[in-house]
Design a protein around this motif. Sequence first.
Motif, PDB file in Angstrom:
ATOM      1  N   UNK A 280      20.059  -8.230 -43.711  1.00 37.36           N
ATOM      2  CA  UNK A 280      20.819  -7.533 -42.833  1.00 37.36           C
ATOM      3  C   UNK A 280      19.657  -6.382 -41.959  1.00 37.36           C
ATOM      4  N   UNK A 281      18.922  -6.192 -42.352  1.00 41.56           N
ATOM      5  CA  UNK A 281      18.127  -5.286 -41.799  1.00 41.56           C
ATOM      6  C   UNK A 281      17.132  -6.159 -40.756  1.00 41.56           C
ATOM      7  N   UNK A 282      16.730  -7.223 -41.151  1.00 45.22           N
ATOM      8  CA  UNK A 282      16.260  -8.231 -40.291  1.00 45.22           C
ATOM      9  C   UNK A 282      16.741  -8.325 -39.294  1.00 45.22           C
ATOM     10  N   UNK A 283      18.411  -8.672 -39.313  1.00 44.86           N
ATOM     11  CA  UNK A 283      19.037  -8.895 -37.971  1.00 44.86           C
ATOM     12  C   UNK A 283      18.961  -7.753 -37.189  1.00 44.86           C
ATOM     13  N   UNK A 284      19.190  -6.134 -37.908  1.00 46.56           N
ATOM     14  CA  UNK A 284      18.921  -5.177 -36.806  1.00 46.56           C
ATOM     15  C   UNK A 284      17.466  -5.061 -36.016  1.00 46.56           C
ATOM     16  N   UNK A 285      16.504  -5.388 -36.823  1.00 53.77           N
ATOM     17  CA  UNK A 285      15.332  -5.396 -36.073  1.00 53.77           C
ATOM     18  C   UNK A 285      15.046  -6.459 -35.171  1.00 53.77           C
ATOM     19  N   UNK A 286      15.798  -7.699 -35.473  1.00 56.50           N
ATOM     20  CA  UNK A 286      15.653  -8.494 -34.399  1.00 56.50           C
ATOM     21  C   UNK A 286      16.385  -8.147 -33.163  1.00 56.50           C
ATOM     22  N   UNK A 287      17.388  -7.338 -33.214  1.00 55.96           N
ATOM     23  CA  UNK A 287      18.303  -6.941 -32.218  1.00 55.96           C
ATOM     24  C   UNK A 287      17.584  -5.847 -31.426  1.00 55.96           C
ATOM     25  N   UNK A 288      16.775  -4.887 -31.983  1.00 50.24           N
ATOM     26  CA  UNK A 288      15.713  -3.882 -31.403  1.00 50.24           C
ATOM     27  C   UNK A 288      14.960  -4.725 -30.712  1.00 50.24           C
ATOM     28  N   UNK A 289      14.234  -5.632 -31.137  1.00 53.71           N
ATOM     29  CA  UNK A 289      13.093  -6.327 -30.565  1.00 53.71           C
ATOM     30  C   UNK A 289      13.569  -6.921 -29.112  1.00 53.71           C
ATOM     31  N   UNK A 290      14.976  -7.362 -29.307  1.00 50.85           N
ATOM     32  CA  UNK A 290      15.592  -8.250 -28.156  1.00 50.85           C
ATOM     33  C   UNK A 290      15.838  -7.009 -27.079  1.00 50.85           C
ATOM     34  N   UNK A 291      16.228  -6.070 -27.315  1.00 51.19           N
ATOM     35  CA  UNK A 291      16.681  -4.871 -26.517  1.00 51.19           C
ATOM     36  C   UNK A 291      15.153  -4.219 -25.943  1.00 51.19           C
TER      37      UNK A 291
ATOM     38  N   UNK B  69      12.450  -6.067 -25.462  1.00 54.89           N
ATOM     39  CA  UNK B  69      12.102  -7.062 -24.332  1.00 54.89           C
ATOM     40  C   UNK B  69      12.782  -6.904 -23.200  1.00 54.89           C
ATOM     41  N   UNK B  70      13.948  -6.633 -23.404  1.00 54.25           N
ATOM     42  CA  UNK B  70      14.923  -6.617 -22.113  1.00 54.25           C
ATOM     43  C   UNK B  70      14.711  -5.438 -21.383  1.00 54.25           C
ATOM     44  N   UNK B  71      14.527  -4.172 -21.812  1.00 52.71           N
ATOM     45  CA  UNK B  71      14.188  -3.020 -21.244  1.00 52.71           C
ATOM     46  C   UNK B  71      13.026  -3.277 -20.567  1.00 52.71           C
ATOM     47  N   UNK B  72      12.029  -3.623 -21.502  1.00 52.33           N
ATOM     48  CA  UNK B  72      10.723  -3.743 -20.590  1.00 52.33           C
ATOM     49  C   UNK B  72      10.677  -5.038 -19.499  1.00 52.33           C
ATOM     50  N   UNK B  73      11.439  -5.944 -19.605  1.00 52.87           N
ATOM     51  CA  UNK B  73      11.324  -6.867 -18.512  1.00 52.87           C
ATOM     52  C   UNK B  73      11.933  -6.448 -17.242  1.00 52.87           C
TER      53      UNK B  73
ATOM     54  N   UNK C 220      11.789  -3.215 -16.403  1.00 55.31           N
ATOM     55  CA  UNK C 220      10.839  -1.930 -15.764  1.00 55.31           C
ATOM     56  C   UNK C 220      10.194  -2.225 -14.906  1.00 55.31           C
ATOM     57  N   UNK C 221       9.800  -1.325 -14.161  1.00 58.59           N
ATOM     58  CA  UNK C 221       8.601  -1.478 -13.164  1.00 58.59           C
ATOM     59  C   UNK C 221       7.239  -1.985 -13.834  1.00 58.59           C
ATOM     60  N   UNK C 222       7.236  -1.801 -14.911  1.00 61.56           N
ATOM     61  CA  UNK C 222       5.729  -1.943 -15.697  1.00 61.56           C
ATOM     62  C   UNK C 222       5.644  -3.475 -16.305  1.00 61.56           C
ATOM     63  N   UNK C 223       7.014  -4.225 -16.073  1.00 61.77           N
ATOM     64  CA  UNK C 223       6.929  -5.441 -16.346  1.00 61.77           C
ATOM     65  C   UNK C 223       5.977  -6.470 -15.498  1.00 61.77           C
ATOM     66  N   UNK C 224       5.414  -7.564 -16.213  1.00 58.67           N
ATOM     67  CA  UNK C 224       4.685  -8.528 -15.630  1.00 58.67           C
ATOM     68  C   UNK C 224       5.455  -9.178 -14.385  1.00 58.67           C
ATOM     69  N   UNK C 225       4.593  -9.281 -13.235  1.00 56.03           N
ATOM     70  CA  UNK C 225       5.274  -9.939 -12.167  1.00 56.03           C
ATOM     71  C   UNK C 225       4.862 -11.474 -12.142  1.00 56.03           C
TER      72      UNK C 225
END
Length: 142
Positions: free
Chosen positions: A118-129, A131-135, A137-142
């Motif tokens: 259950x906690x792994x599912x939550x952690x994977x969701x945070x990681x996906x979030x 990744x999406x937020x950094x992608x 952002x203006x700091x994302x790789x171009x």
Amino acid sequence: MSDAALIEASLIALDGREAAMRDLLFDRFLARFPERRAIFIHIDATSVRMTDETLQWLYGLAQDRKWVWSQVAELVFNHRNYGELRQDEYDVFVDFAIDALRDTIDTWDAATEGAWRRQAASLKTLIARARAEWAASPLAFS
């Protein structure tokens, strides 16, 4: 018993066997993603930090600790230095960490398995979030 209590009991049971658990985890992870071996300059040192962070975050999530999000977001940002890491790599690492823990300690049952997953599912969701937020952002790789 709460997820936090079950996870804590597992971590206590791991005492003294951390190196064996890490060896299992990294053997499995690098067998699955052999191309990632090159990013580990000193795998013994890196494996301690990566494993400890993962287990701490899972325990923190079980305790509803808000600090987990900021650490996950920072990790995802910093991992950009190693190239584009896919979500499945993060997911597999989290799953393999739990598998390695299960295969290292003597006390494991369905309730413990459920708590970790259950906690792994939550952690994977945070990681996906993160990744999406950094992608986005203006700091994302171009």
